[in-house]
Design an enzyme around this catalytic site. Sequence first.
Site, short mmCIF file in Angstrom:
data_model
loop_
_atom_site.label_atom_id
_atom_site.label_comp_id
_atom_site.label_asym_id
_atom_site.label_seq_id
_atom_site.Cartn_x
_atom_site.Cartn_y
_atom_site.Cartn_z
N GLU A 241 15.42 21.42 40.88
CA GLU A 241 16.39 22.21 41.81
C GLU A 241 16.98 23.44 40.98
O GLU A 241 17.67 23.24 39.95
CB GLU A 241 17.28 21.31 42.34
CG GLU A 241 18.26 22.00 43.01
CD GLU A 241 19.73 20.77 43.35
OE1 GLU A 241 19.58 20.08 42.54
OE2 GLU A 241 20.56 21.28 43.93
N ASP B 64 24.52 17.74 47.27
CA ASP B 64 23.28 18.53 47.33
C ASP B 64 22.03 18.07 46.90
O ASP B 64 21.06 18.13 47.37
CB ASP B 64 23.68 19.84 46.97
CG ASP B 64 24.61 20.65 47.82
OD1 ASP B 64 24.82 20.07 48.94
OD2 ASP B 64 25.23 21.39 47.34
N ASP C 278 20.57 17.55 40.62
CA ASP C 278 21.81 17.44 40.14
C ASP C 278 22.43 15.90 40.81
O ASP C 278 21.97 15.67 41.94
CB ASP C 278 22.70 18.57 40.85
CG ASP C 278 22.68 19.83 40.13
OD1 ASP C 278 22.09 19.72 39.13
OD2 ASP C 278 23.01 20.83 40.62
N ASP D 30 24.75 15.37 42.45
CA ASP D 30 25.85 15.46 43.76
C ASP D 30 25.08 15.49 44.96
O ASP D 30 24.13 15.05 44.97
CB ASP D 30 26.64 16.84 43.50
CG ASP D 30 25.48 17.80 43.48
OD1 ASP D 30 24.66 17.71 43.69
OD2 ASP D 30 26.01 19.13 43.16
#
Length: 622
Positions: A415, A492, A488, A490
Site C-alpha cells: 500500500e 486504513d 500498515d 493501522d
Amino acid sequence: MTDYTAEQIEVLDDMEAIRKRPGMYIGGVGVRGLHHLLWEIVDNSIDEALAGHCSLIKVTIHNDGSASVEDNGRGIPTEMHELGKSALEIVMTKLHAGGKFDKKAYRVSGGLHGVGLSVVNALSEWLEVWVRRNGKIFYQKYERGKPVTELKIVGETKEHGTTIRFKPDEEIFETTEFNYEIIAQRLRELAYLNKGLKIILIDERTGKHDEFYSEEGIVGYVKHLNRNKKALHDVIYISKEKNGLLIEIAIQFTNSDVENLLPFANNIHTVEGGTHVIGFKAGLTRALNEYGKKNIKKFTPLSGIDVREGLTALVSVKVPEPQFEGQTKTKLTNSEVKTSVESVVYYEMLFWLEQHPNEANKIIEKCLMSKRAREAARRARELIKKRNEIGVTLPGKLADCSSKNPDEREIFIVEGESAGGSAKQARDRRFQAILPIRGKIINVEKSGMMKALKNEEIKAIIAAIGAGIGKDFDITKARYRRVIIMTDADIDGAHIRTLLLTFFYRYMKPLIENGYLYIAQPPLYRVKKGKKTYYVYSESELGNLLKRIGNSEVQRYKGLGEMNPEQLWETTMNPNNRILNQVTIEDAIRAENLFKILMGDDVEARRRFILEHSKEVKNLDV
Ligand code: 0RA
C-alpha cells in the site's frame, strides 16, 4: 390399575418407543431437538390459527426450566373416546393421533415437525395441560408420557383454548436450556407468515419479552427485509388458491445487486428450496419476458439470473400433504406444486405489469442492466484470457523479480508509493517482486466485476499474477507462488487488506484455496535497550518483553513508511525472520462479511459494528 388392557399396553409402547429413540422423532437431543418440542406445540396452535379459530399465542419460558404455550384456539377435544379414554389423553399418549380428530386442510403439524404432541409428552419430565372448552376448564398432568392425574374439571370459563406447560426431561436432552433468540426469531417469522396473528414471548428468567404481530403479513416482511435498500416500486402481493394449493407471494425489486428469495411451505422455511421455488422462478422470468417483448423497444430476452438480481421475494405455499426431502428435510418435493405456482405467478405478474407500466419499465430496465453487466463481465474475462494467452504487458509500477523458477517467486502487494519505494530497495530482487498500489482501491462489492476490472489497481494485480480471473482463473498460470499483502498495521491498512481479501475471494478464490495468499506482519514496535534493538509484533509480546528487560525506549511504528529499507527487510520481508500469515477461506469469508458491513446497504449494521469495534481499531487484526 392392575390389569392392563391391550390398548394400555400399546400406549405404553408408544411412549417407551419415543423415549428409547428420541432422535428418530425430533432429529436429535441437542439444542435443535429441545426447541423442536416447543415448535411441535406452537405448530398445533398455528394450525388452529390457519383454521380461523385462533388469534393469540403466548409462549413463556419459566424460571423452573419449563416452557408453556397458551392459545385461544378451539381447545384439544376432551370428549370421552374409545375404552373410556378422553380424546385429549389419546392425543397426548399415542403417536400420530392428532389428525384423527380433525381433518385439517393445511396442517403445519404433520409436516416437517408434525410428530405429534405425544412426542413432547414422552420427552418431558412432566407436562400439564389445561383446555378451555364447552364452558369448562379441564386439566391433566403427565410424567414422562404417563398420566398421573385423571382428566378433571377445575373451573368454569367462557373462553376457549389450550395451555400446555412442559419441562424437558434432563434424562433425555444434552441441554434443557431454552434459547430466547432462537425462539424469538421463529416466532417473528411465524407472525409475518400468519397476518393478524399476535404472538407474545415472555422470558421469566430475564424479564425479556417481545410481541410479534403483522397487519400486512408477508408484505410487511418484504418491506422489513428491504428497509435499507432502494425499492423500485411498492411491494407486489399475490394471493391465490389453485388446485387445492394456497399460494401467497410478496415481490419487490430493488437496485441492490443481491437476490433474496425466502421460500416457505406450510410455514416451514424451506431452506433447500423445492418445487415451489422452481415454479416461482420460471413464472417470473416468463412474465417479464412476455411483457418486455410486447411493450419495450430494443428488448432482448432475459435469463432468470438477470431477472432476480436485486429481487426480494417471499414465496409461501400451503400444501395439503407436503413432502419434504433433503439434508435437513427442508426441500419441498410435491411435483404438482411447480406447475400451479408457475402459472399463478406468470398470470398475476403479467397482469400487474400491464396495470403498472411505469414501474414495469423500471423493473425491465433494471433486468436489462443486470444482463448487460453480466455480458460485459464475461467479455472482460475473455479479454483477460486472450491477453494472457498472447502474453501480457506487465504493469509499469511492477518491479518484477529475476528468477524464472515459479516455486520461489513471490510478489508483495504494498500500500502506498512511499512504502512501495522502501520495499523495492529492501527486497531481494532475485525472487521478490513489488507491486505498489494506491490507497483507494475499488470497492468490488458495490461496483461488481465490470467496474472492478476498469480499476487501475485491480488491473495491475490481475496482470501481474497473470492467471486470469473468475471462472477462467487458472492457478497453474500464476506467475508467483506467494502473493503477499503488505499493509500498515493501522485502521486504513486493515481496510485496504479487507478490500484486497474480498477481491481475491470473489475473483481468484483458488489462490486462497491453494494457500498462495499471505499477509505480511510488520512489527508494531521497536524497543531499544542500550545497543540492543528488539522488534515486537503484538501488544502481549511488548508487555512480556518490557517485563523481562525493564525500562527501555519504545517506538510505535505507525506505518511501513517509518521503517528504512534495512529495517523493512529484516522485520517483514526476509524469509528467515518474517512472520507470514497464510490466508484461509475462513479469513476471506470473515473479510467479506466485514466488508458487507463496512460497505453494504445495511446502515444499521455498520453503525453497530463501528460502535462495537471503535475501542479495538487501534490494532485491528485480520
Ligand atoms: C385435535 C383436534 C382439534 C384441535 C387440536 C387437536 C388442538 C391441539 C392443540 C395443541 C395446542 N393447541 C391446540 N389446539 C387445538 C380440533 C378441535 C375441534 O374440532 O373442535
